[in-house]
Write a protein that holds these residues in place. Structure first.
Motif, PDB file in Angstrom:
ATOM      1  N   GLY A 273     -19.375   7.060   7.291  1.00  0.00           N
ATOM      2  CA  GLY A 273     -19.736   6.186   5.215  1.00  0.00           C
ATOM      3  C   GLY A 273     -18.397   7.011   4.459  1.00  0.00           C
ATOM      4  O   GLY A 273     -17.978   8.158   5.281  1.00  0.00           O
ATOM      5  N   PHE A 274     -17.374   6.185   3.638  1.00  0.00           N
ATOM      6  CA  PHE A 274     -16.340   6.541   3.184  1.00  0.00           C
ATOM      7  C   PHE A 274     -16.732   5.966   1.850  1.00  0.00           C
ATOM      8  O   PHE A 274     -17.227   4.518   1.743  1.00  0.00           O
ATOM      9  N   LEU A 275     -15.734   6.340   1.177  1.00  0.00           N
ATOM     10  CA  LEU A 275     -14.747   5.943   0.212  1.00  0.00           C
ATOM     11  C   LEU A 275     -13.112   5.609   0.111  1.00  0.00           C
ATOM     12  O   LEU A 275     -12.650   6.408   0.816  1.00  0.00           O
ATOM     13  N   VAL A 276     -12.819   4.610  -0.334  1.00  0.00           N
ATOM     14  CA  VAL A 276     -11.598   4.230  -0.171  1.00  0.00           C
ATOM     15  C   VAL A 276     -10.727   5.498  -0.823  1.00  0.00           C
ATOM     16  O   VAL A 276      -9.728   5.831  -0.660  1.00  0.00           O
ATOM     17  N   GLY A 277     -11.780   6.334  -1.912  1.00  0.00           N
ATOM     18  CA  GLY A 277     -10.416   6.894  -2.466  1.00  0.00           C
ATOM     19  C   GLY A 277      -9.932   8.497  -1.607  1.00  0.00           C
ATOM     20  O   GLY A 277      -9.080   8.855  -2.084  1.00  0.00           O
ATOM     21  N   GLN A 278     -11.052   8.492  -0.805  1.00  0.00           N
ATOM     22  CA  GLN A 278     -10.637   9.600   0.258  1.00  0.00           C
ATOM     23  C   GLN A 278      -9.660   9.655   0.668  1.00  0.00           C
ATOM     24  O   GLN A 278      -8.512   9.876   1.432  1.00  0.00           O
ATOM     25  N   TYR A 279      -8.845   7.924   0.774  1.00  0.00           N
ATOM     26  CA  TYR A 279      -7.467   7.680   1.402  1.00  0.00           C
ATOM     27  C   TYR A 279      -6.095   7.716   0.363  1.00  0.00           C
ATOM     28  O   TYR A 279      -6.075   7.136   1.258  1.00  0.00           O
ATOM     29  N   GLN A 280      -5.972   8.200  -0.580  1.00  0.00           N
ATOM     30  CA  GLN A 280      -5.407   7.683  -1.810  1.00  0.00           C
ATOM     31  C   GLN A 280      -4.041   8.228  -1.196  1.00  0.00           C
ATOM     32  O   GLN A 280      -3.216   7.105  -1.889  1.00  0.00           O
ATOM     33  N   GLN A 281      -4.321   9.088  -0.604  1.00  0.00           N
ATOM     34  CA  GLN A 281      -2.456   9.625  -0.120  1.00  0.00           C
ATOM     35  C   GLN A 281      -2.287   8.297   0.947  1.00  0.00           C
ATOM     36  O   GLN A 281      -0.815   8.313   1.075  1.00  0.00           O
ATOM     37  N   ARG A 282      -2.598   7.648   1.188  1.00  0.00           N
ATOM     38  CA  ARG A 282      -2.404   6.892   2.564  1.00  0.00           C
ATOM     39  C   ARG A 282      -1.925   5.557   1.376  1.00  0.00           C
ATOM     40  O   ARG A 282      -1.628   4.707   2.248  1.00  0.00           O
ATOM     41  N   PHE A 283      -2.321   5.067   0.554  1.00  0.00           N
ATOM     42  CA  PHE A 283      -2.102   3.594   0.061  1.00  0.00           C
ATOM     43  C   PHE A 283      -0.872   2.906  -0.120  1.00  0.00           C
ATOM     44  O   PHE A 283      -1.137   1.895   0.090  1.00  0.00           O
ATOM     45  N   GLY A 284       0.370   4.039  -0.177  1.00  0.00           N
ATOM     46  CA  GLY A 284       1.115   3.537   0.149  1.00  0.00           C
ATOM     47  C   GLY A 284       2.121   2.892   1.338  1.00  0.00           C
ATOM     48  O   GLY A 284       3.008   2.026   1.262  1.00  0.00           O
ATOM     49  N   GLU A 285       1.297   3.496   2.389  1.00  0.00           N
ATOM     50  CA  GLU A 285       1.263   2.362   3.433  1.00  0.00           C
ATOM     51  C   GLU A 285       1.580   1.157   4.060  1.00  0.00           C
ATOM     52  O   GLU A 285       1.258   0.723   4.187  1.00  0.00           O
ATOM     53  N   ALA A 286      -0.766   1.232   3.200  1.00  0.00           N
ATOM     54  CA  ALA A 286      -1.341  -0.100   3.459  1.00  0.00           C
ATOM     55  C   ALA A 286      -1.025  -1.275   2.946  1.00  0.00           C
ATOM     56  O   ALA A 286      -0.940  -2.323   3.056  1.00  0.00           O
ATOM     57  N   ILE A 287      -0.180  -1.188   0.907  1.00  0.00           N
ATOM     58  CA  ILE A 287      -0.112  -2.060  -0.048  1.00  0.00           C
ATOM     59  C   ILE A 287       1.207  -3.176   0.555  1.00  0.00           C
ATOM     60  O   ILE A 287       0.763  -3.759   0.701  1.00  0.00           O
ATOM     61  N   PRO A 288       1.869  -2.243   1.163  1.00  0.00           N
ATOM     62  CA  PRO A 288       3.108  -3.366   1.903  1.00  0.00           C
ATOM     63  C   PRO A 288       2.838  -3.644   2.704  1.00  0.00           C
ATOM     64  O   PRO A 288       2.977  -4.902   3.529  1.00  0.00           O
ATOM     65  N   GLU A 289       1.665  -3.061   3.944  1.00  0.00           N
ATOM     66  CA  GLU A 289       1.945  -3.627   5.500  1.00  0.00           C
ATOM     67  C   GLU A 289       0.981  -5.099   4.724  1.00  0.00           C
ATOM     68  O   GLU A 289       0.955  -5.887   5.398  1.00  0.00           O
ATOM     69  N   MET A 290      -0.100  -5.199   3.831  1.00  0.00           N
ATOM     70  CA  MET A 290      -0.935  -6.258   3.768  1.00  0.00           C
ATOM     71  C   MET A 290      -0.319  -7.126   2.978  1.00  0.00           C
ATOM     72  O   MET A 290      -0.584  -8.678   3.315  1.00  0.00           O
ATOM     73  N   ALA A 291       0.872  -6.936   1.972  1.00  0.00           N
ATOM     74  CA  ALA A 291       1.617  -7.872   1.301  1.00  0.00           C
ATOM     75  C   ALA A 291       1.998  -8.683   2.118  1.00  0.00           C
ATOM     76  O   ALA A 291       2.835  -9.956   2.069  1.00  0.00           O
ATOM     77  N   GLY A 292       2.695  -7.874   3.274  1.00  0.00           N
ATOM     78  CA  GLY A 292       3.362  -8.606   4.302  1.00  0.00           C
ATOM     79  C   GLY A 292       2.455  -9.849   5.177  1.00  0.00           C
ATOM     80  O   GLY A 292       2.889 -10.816   5.558  1.00  0.00           O
ATOM     81  N   TRP A 293       1.562  -9.139   5.614  1.00  0.00           N
ATOM     82  CA  TRP A 293       0.213 -10.285   6.315  1.00  0.00           C
ATOM     83  C   TRP A 293       0.322 -11.289   5.131  1.00  0.00           C
ATOM     84  O   TRP A 293      -0.151 -12.774   5.962  1.00  0.00           O
ATOM     85  N   MET A 294      -0.215 -11.300   3.869  1.00  0.00           N
ATOM     86  CA  MET A 294      -0.299 -11.896   3.252  1.00  0.00           C
ATOM     87  C   MET A 294       0.932 -12.655   3.126  1.00  0.00           C
ATOM     88  O   MET A 294       0.470 -14.351   3.193  1.00  0.00           O
ATOM     89  N   ARG A 295       2.654 -12.443   2.593  1.00  0.00           N
ATOM     90  CA  ARG A 295       3.055 -13.388   3.021  1.00  0.00           C
ATOM     91  C   ARG A 295       3.619 -14.204   4.488  1.00  0.00           C
ATOM     92  O   ARG A 295       4.025 -15.589   4.044  1.00  0.00           O
ATOM     93  N   GLU A 296       2.891 -14.054   5.406  1.00  0.00           N
ATOM     94  CA  GLU A 296       3.380 -14.367   6.287  1.00  0.00           C
ATOM     95  C   GLU A 296       1.744 -15.449   6.674  1.00  0.00           C
ATOM     96  O   GLU A 296       2.022 -16.061   7.930  1.00  0.00           O
ATOM     97  N   GLY A 297       1.399 -15.051   5.858  1.00  0.00           N
ATOM     98  CA  GLY A 297       0.247 -16.541   5.863  1.00  0.00           C
ATOM     99  C   GLY A 297      -1.445 -15.800   6.959  1.00  0.00           C
ATOM    100  O   GLY A 297      -1.935 -16.266   7.254  1.00  0.00           O
ATOM    101  N   LYS A 298      -1.255 -14.796   6.956  1.00  0.00           N
ATOM    102  CA  LYS A 298      -2.805 -14.030   7.909  1.00  0.00           C
ATOM    103  C   LYS A 298      -3.472 -13.720   7.131  1.00  0.00           C
ATOM    104  O   LYS A 298      -4.461 -13.145   8.004  1.00  0.00           O
ATOM    105  N   LEU A 299      -3.487 -13.477   5.740  1.00  0.00           N
ATOM    106  CA  LEU A 299      -3.904 -12.297   5.774  1.00  0.00           C
ATOM    107  C   LEU A 299      -4.603 -13.643   3.785  1.00  0.00           C
ATOM    108  O   LEU A 299      -3.196 -13.653   3.334  1.00  0.00           O
ATOM    109  N   LYS A 300      -5.511 -13.647   3.771  1.00  0.00           N
ATOM    110  CA  LYS A 300      -5.478 -14.510   2.955  1.00  0.00           C
ATOM    111  C   LYS A 300      -6.953 -14.190   2.474  1.00  0.00           C
ATOM    112  O   LYS A 300      -7.433 -13.476   2.275  1.00  0.00           O
ATOM    113  N   TYR A 301      -7.058 -14.565   0.519  1.00  0.00           N
ATOM    114  CA  TYR A 301      -7.977 -14.338  -0.199  1.00  0.00           C
ATOM    115  C   TYR A 301      -8.152 -15.064  -0.703  1.00  0.00           C
ATOM    116  O   TYR A 301      -7.494 -16.483  -1.316  1.00  0.00           O
TER     117      TYR A 301
END
Lengths: 332, 332
Positions: A273-301
């Motif tokens: 079981g996990f909570l996203v808040g447990q990863y707060q220190q690493r949000f800064g690595e995740a958001i740019p990577e996901m934004a990159g996937w979105m720009r490449e069209g690999k991640l839609k929402y």
């Protein structure tokens, strides 16, 4: 001075929440104190976890208080600022909950760049649901190329991102939802390899067909009988990020289920079981990577936007009937 | 040429195994081939996991074959060697199973130093059960000073070592067993902080008394209703190394139990099934550390030795009635 509206928790639900559990209050809008800003809400976030906070039970999050504002994420425009970092017209995201306006501590909000993506993605794909998918799947699930990843609640805000990130990592992805419309979207738009409708199909048989090589990662948003069926197909060393249990949130007297521990033992599986808040220190690595996937069209929402502040409770109820495709938002 | 005796699996049990599931065969002792040694068995290991291998189901271990030797660990003396590394009179440990003598591949046995500890500890405290306790507790459980560690099956070969290592790490240790004799030993000889008898006490109440600060690590050997009760007391971020489920091994039609996933979610807990073999690369670090603790008197162990090869099945049955205190062995 103008007025504001807010929803407060009027009573705790027993089972499925109803309109009676919410009270809509109209009040005078407070002026910001020193260090505060006043925001005008643009979008409210509507999430399954909120159901848990309506109960008064031991959990990771403190229960909502009776008479208190219904909490949660929101994005809004600064209309008055007494904080050095924010000026009128800025877009910010924070946890001021279901209010049309609020005076909030300027240190407790995050600036949103409206040029990067539509502002509401800060509480969606690039916000809490997206980060939940990212860290639960990659940190706990750790899918490898060619493995089978099953995600329940696949048509929800978290589930559809889980499936796409698993595809990016080279896994075979199977989505479970309760709607043909959702499943069509997952297959046709997001490239899921197989989909199962737990409402119309015989779950065990459909899953066996969809997972001929068993299940290596099961990202669980749902629990209950859906998870019972997936567990039977777990491979050795399977990983199960436990993100939600929406099937159980409105159950007053839980039905017993099959005992899982012997199976988790023989398959040497991991459940976490996990909570996203447990990863707060690493949000800064995740958001740019996901934004990159979105720009490449690999991640839609997708977002399911309900118009009108007053309809927030109905948007919330829709989460439990499986109506929403993607992130559930209320446009104020 | 002399004779040997061995037990073979005659039939698969339905529920609790009986003597009918075993056949005792007397055969001519085979001569060792090139690269083999002939061993005379001194002690047989008798372990709960063997029950699982009697079934023909998907698991981490291959099922025993009908008519095949009943497998498992043993320690013996080399009486004839056609392998360069072993000579007559050496003591070795290996997996030749329930046989009085066997010709085995000399590469598949491990030398035992009879001066280090009694030879049977190579299949006990310094063997598979001890290593299972060590890695399950330290790698998955990761107890911290002042945390509460609960162990079920606490009077068994694995459980009593788990509790002592947890004490070495500064945790508060609570043992659950089904016998006053075992519990007295755990409290008085091994220094457990509290003990609970699941057969004579009201389990939920007794556990609440024994764990006033909740449960941080639950090392589970037992499953079933014992685990149901412990789960309710899990703290946030609890860890549950899943080692055994002895309460369920002889159940033909498992009863349903409470659904755990919502609880594991709200407590952000970890459950991990594991096998000691997954840690084989690290045995070399564990054995000297445990031997050191033994020399310092911090790690004690008990063996329950039944005399006579022919009584091996009865020694095995005793595992399921909770009769054995410590490691169950048969002295041949």
């Amino acid at each position: 001075m103008s007025e504001k509206k807010r929803f407060v928790l009027a009573s705790r639900p027993d089972g499925m929440p109803t309109r009676e559990n919410f009270e809509l209050k109209t009040e005078e809008l407070e002026a910001p104190k020193d260090g505060e800003i006043t925001v005008e809400t643009l979008y409210l976030s509507v999430d399954p976890y909120m159901r848990g906070r309506m109960n008064d039970t031991k959990s990771y999050a403190k229960p909502y208080e009776i008479g208190g504002t219904f909490g949660g994420g929101a994005v809004g425009r600064v209309i008055e600022s007494r904080h050095a970092s924010h000026k009128e017209g800025d877009i910010v995201q924070g946890g001021w909950g279901w209010q049309t306006h609020a005076a909030v501590n300027g240190d407790h909000v995050v600036p949103v760049d409206p040029d990067l993506a539509p502002v509401q993605s800060s509480i969606g794909a690039l916000g809490m649901p997206g980060l939940t998918a990212y860290f639960g799947l990659l940190d706990i699930g750790q899918p490898k190329e060619g493995e089978t990843v099953v995600v329940s609640g696949a048509g929800g805000a978290v589930g559809m991102i889980v499936g796409q990130i698993a595809k990016i990592k080279g896994a075979r992805v199977v989505g479970i939802s309760g709607s043909e419309e959702k499943n069509r979207y997952l297959s046709e738009e997001l490239g899921f390899d197989a989909v199962v409708n737990y409402k119309t199909e015989s779950l065990g048989e459909a899953l066996e067909r969809a997972c001929p090589d068993g299940v290596d990662v099961y990202f669980d948003n749902v629990g209950g009988e859906v998870s019972d069926a997936v567990f039977l197909l777990l491979n050795s060393n399977a990983r199960i990020p436990l993100c939600g249990q929406i099937s159980q949130y409105n159950v007053s007297d839980p039905e017993p289920g099959p005992r899982f521990l012997p199976l988790l033992l023989t398959r040497t599986a991991l459940v976490k079981g996990f909570l996203v808040g447990q990863y707060q220190q690493r949000f800064g690595e995740a958001i740019p990577e996901m934004a990159g996937w979105m720009r490449e069209g690999k991640l839609k929402y997708r977002e399911n936007i309900i118009e009108g502040f007053d309809n927030a409770p109905e948007a919330f109820f829709g989460l439990f009937t499986g109506e929403n495709l993607g992130k559930q938002l209320v446009k104020v």
